[in-house]
Design a protein around this motif. Structure first.
Motif, PDB file in Angstrom:
ATOM      1  N   ASN A  38      14.040 -16.177 -12.430  1.00  0.00           N
ATOM      2  CA  ASN A  38      13.085 -17.295 -12.424  1.00  0.00           C
ATOM      3  C   ASN A  38      13.494 -18.359 -13.432  1.00  0.00           C
ATOM      4  O   ASN A  38      13.425 -19.565 -13.140  1.00  0.00           O
ATOM      5  CB  ASN A  38      11.673 -16.789 -12.742  1.00  0.00           C
ATOM      6  CG  ASN A  38      11.058 -16.030 -11.578  1.00  0.00           C
ATOM      7  OD1 ASN A  38      11.396 -16.289 -10.426  1.00  0.00           O
ATOM      8  ND2 ASN A  38      10.154 -15.095 -11.876  1.00  0.00           N
ATOM      9  N   ALA A  39      13.933 -17.929 -14.624  1.00  0.00           N
ATOM     10  CA  ALA A  39      14.360 -18.883 -15.648  1.00  0.00           C
ATOM     11  C   ALA A  39      15.606 -19.643 -15.202  1.00  0.00           C
ATOM     12  O   ALA A  39      15.742 -20.854 -15.427  1.00  0.00           O
ATOM     13  CB  ALA A  39      14.618 -18.158 -16.965  1.00  0.00           C
ATOM     14  N   ILE A  40      16.536 -18.931 -14.567  1.00  0.00           N
ATOM     15  CA  ILE A  40      17.752 -19.580 -14.074  1.00  0.00           C
ATOM     16  C   ILE A  40      17.413 -20.585 -12.987  1.00  0.00           C
ATOM     17  O   ILE A  40      17.964 -21.698 -12.935  1.00  0.00           O
ATOM     18  CB  ILE A  40      18.745 -18.519 -13.544  1.00  0.00           C
ATOM     19  CG1 ILE A  40      19.188 -17.594 -14.682  1.00  0.00           C
ATOM     20  CG2 ILE A  40      19.962 -19.188 -12.905  1.00  0.00           C
ATOM     21  CD1 ILE A  40      19.944 -16.369 -14.207  1.00  0.00           C
ATOM     22  N   ALA A  41      16.483 -20.223 -12.110  1.00  0.00           N
ATOM     23  CA  ALA A  41      16.076 -21.125 -11.031  1.00  0.00           C
ATOM     24  C   ALA A  41      15.505 -22.416 -11.604  1.00  0.00           C
ATOM     25  O   ALA A  41      15.814 -23.516 -11.115  1.00  0.00           O
ATOM     26  CB  ALA A  41      15.052 -20.434 -10.129  1.00  0.00           C
ATOM     27  N   ARG A  42      14.682 -22.303 -12.655  1.00  0.00           N
ATOM     28  CA  ARG A  42      14.120 -23.506 -13.277  1.00  0.00           C
ATOM     29  C   ARG A  42      15.214 -24.370 -13.883  1.00  0.00           C
ATOM     30  O   ARG A  42      15.225 -25.594 -13.738  1.00  0.00           O
ATOM     31  CB  ARG A  42      13.100 -23.112 -14.354  1.00  0.00           C
ATOM     32  CG  ARG A  42      11.786 -22.584 -13.800  1.00  0.00           C
ATOM     33  CD  ARG A  42      10.715 -22.551 -14.878  1.00  0.00           C
ATOM     34  NE  ARG A  42      11.094 -21.664 -15.991  1.00  0.00           N
ATOM     35  CZ  ARG A  42      10.797 -20.373 -16.029  1.00  0.00           C
ATOM     36  NH1 ARG A  42      10.132 -19.808 -15.016  1.00  0.00           N
ATOM     37  NH2 ARG A  42      11.153 -19.646 -17.070  1.00  0.00           N
ATOM     38  N   GLU A  43      16.181 -23.725 -14.552  1.00  0.00           N
ATOM     39  CA  GLU A  43      17.241 -24.488 -15.216  1.00  0.00           C
ATOM     40  C   GLU A  43      18.170 -25.164 -14.218  1.00  0.00           C
ATOM     41  O   GLU A  43      18.644 -26.282 -14.445  1.00  0.00           O
ATOM     42  CB  GLU A  43      18.042 -23.579 -16.145  1.00  0.00           C
ATOM     43  CG  GLU A  43      19.057 -24.347 -16.988  1.00  0.00           C
ATOM     44  CD  GLU A  43      19.501 -23.565 -18.209  1.00  0.00           C
ATOM     45  OE1 GLU A  43      20.633 -23.794 -18.667  1.00  0.00           O
ATOM     46  OE2 GLU A  43      18.712 -22.726 -18.698  1.00  0.00           O
TER      47      GLU A  43
END
Length: 330
Positions: A38-43
């Protein structure tokens, strides 16, 4: 876990430069920085499912190489027992008894492909047999760049119904593509009708070129053929042997084959009649290859595997857990 910098490797075939770079960035954040998907998707400004696909791409194309270190002194007891008893480097694939034969083969093939990759070096000549097991392994190979390496077909694939070229060549092509190696096919039948024909053909220069490569092999990769396997061996299910051949194998007390060369339970093979017509490598020659990797899935292949081990045909063995237990306790 190793994440390889994209600048240090060749372009990924079939992938755009941008997608390759995104896969690398996602892999670095996930495996090296412990970020969630999820964090990678946001970045990256994308969806979680896209990140999942990028991570899969990174593994499949070799941007990420997963290695489980398993020193001999800490290896599972089953692997240690096989090493001590049979003198081979053993890799046992955990597979539950409830798993089907086809699913077990798939899981063994995946681990075999990932075990073989780190063993492949530049300037290698790798003999590859065709068959159900090696076909499954070939689908899961990860890319590793080598230089001046060759993949050589161990045995012919033709019979009275087909040339066998398309079947064998696809397996070889996948190995060659994975390791950046040239592919050397062996365009002869699996078995000649007469031993005299084989003798004559073995004197032809075009055939001798392939035989010379086989004599210089640094690695051989093969499965074990068996008539009674849950996933039938291709040599027994693909029309290569007629009723008379099968009767002769029974008279010769054959328990299995490697690259269409047959042997008995005690490991003997020199006087088996069908070997005189087979285009597979002489088993005495095969035993001289420095690294001989045998991949086996299915307990029904145990008699064939035990005969291969009695003949000293393998240095490395990759097999499912059920087969490993039966090998040790039956």
């Amino acid at each position: 876990m190793t994440v390889i910098d994209d600048d240090a490797r060749p372009p990924v075939p079939g992938a755009s430069g941008y997608r390759s770079r995104d896969a690398l960035r996602a892999a670095q954040m996930y495996y090296l920085q412990d970020l969630t998907m999820n964090a990678i998707a946001r970045e990256l400004g994308t969806s979680r499912s896209t990140v999942s696909r990028l991570l899969s791409m990174a593994r499949e194309t070799g941007l990420v190489q997963i290695q489980v270190n398993n020193p001999s002194e800490r290896a599972p007891a089953l692997e240690q027992h096989i090493r001590r008893r049979f003198g081979v480097e053993a890799h046992v694939v955990p597979v539950a008894d409830t798993v089907s034969d086809s699913e077990a083969l798939e899981r063994v093939a995946i681990q075999a492909a990932r075990t073989i990759g780190p063993l492949v070096d530049s300037n290698a000549i790798i003999g590859v047999a065709w068959g159900s097991t090696l076909s499954a392994v070939s689908h899961h190979l990860t890319r590793k760049l080598t230089h001046d390496s060759a993949i050589v077909q161990l045995n012919g694939a033709g019979n009275t119904q087909t040339t066998g070229i398309s079947y064998a060549s696809e397996i070889l092509r996948r190995f060659g593509q994975a390791y950046g190696a040239r592919v050397e096919q062996f365009p002869v039948p699996a078995f000649f009708d007469h031993a005299e024909t084989k003798t004559a053909m073995w004197n032809e220069r075009s055939v001798r070129r392939i035989l010379d490569l086989q004599h210089r092999m640094t690695m051989a990769i093969f499965g074990v053929g068996s008539m009674g396997a849950g996933v039938p061996s291709h040599v027994y299910s693909g029309g290569y042997l007629d009723a008379r051949d099968l009767e002769q194998l029974e008279r010769d007390r054959v328990v299995g084959d490697i690259a269409t060369m047959f042997y008995r339970a005690d490991g003997t093979y020199r006087d088996i009649l069908l070997n005189g017509r087979s285009t597979g490598p002489d088993l005495t020659l095969l035993k001289k290859v420095q690294r001989r990797i045998c991949v086996v899935s299915g307990e029904s292949k145990i008699h064939g595997l035990r005969g291969a081990l009695a003949a000293g045909l393998a240095t490395d063995l990759i097999l499912d857990e059920g087969s490993a237990r039966r090998l040790m306790h039956s």
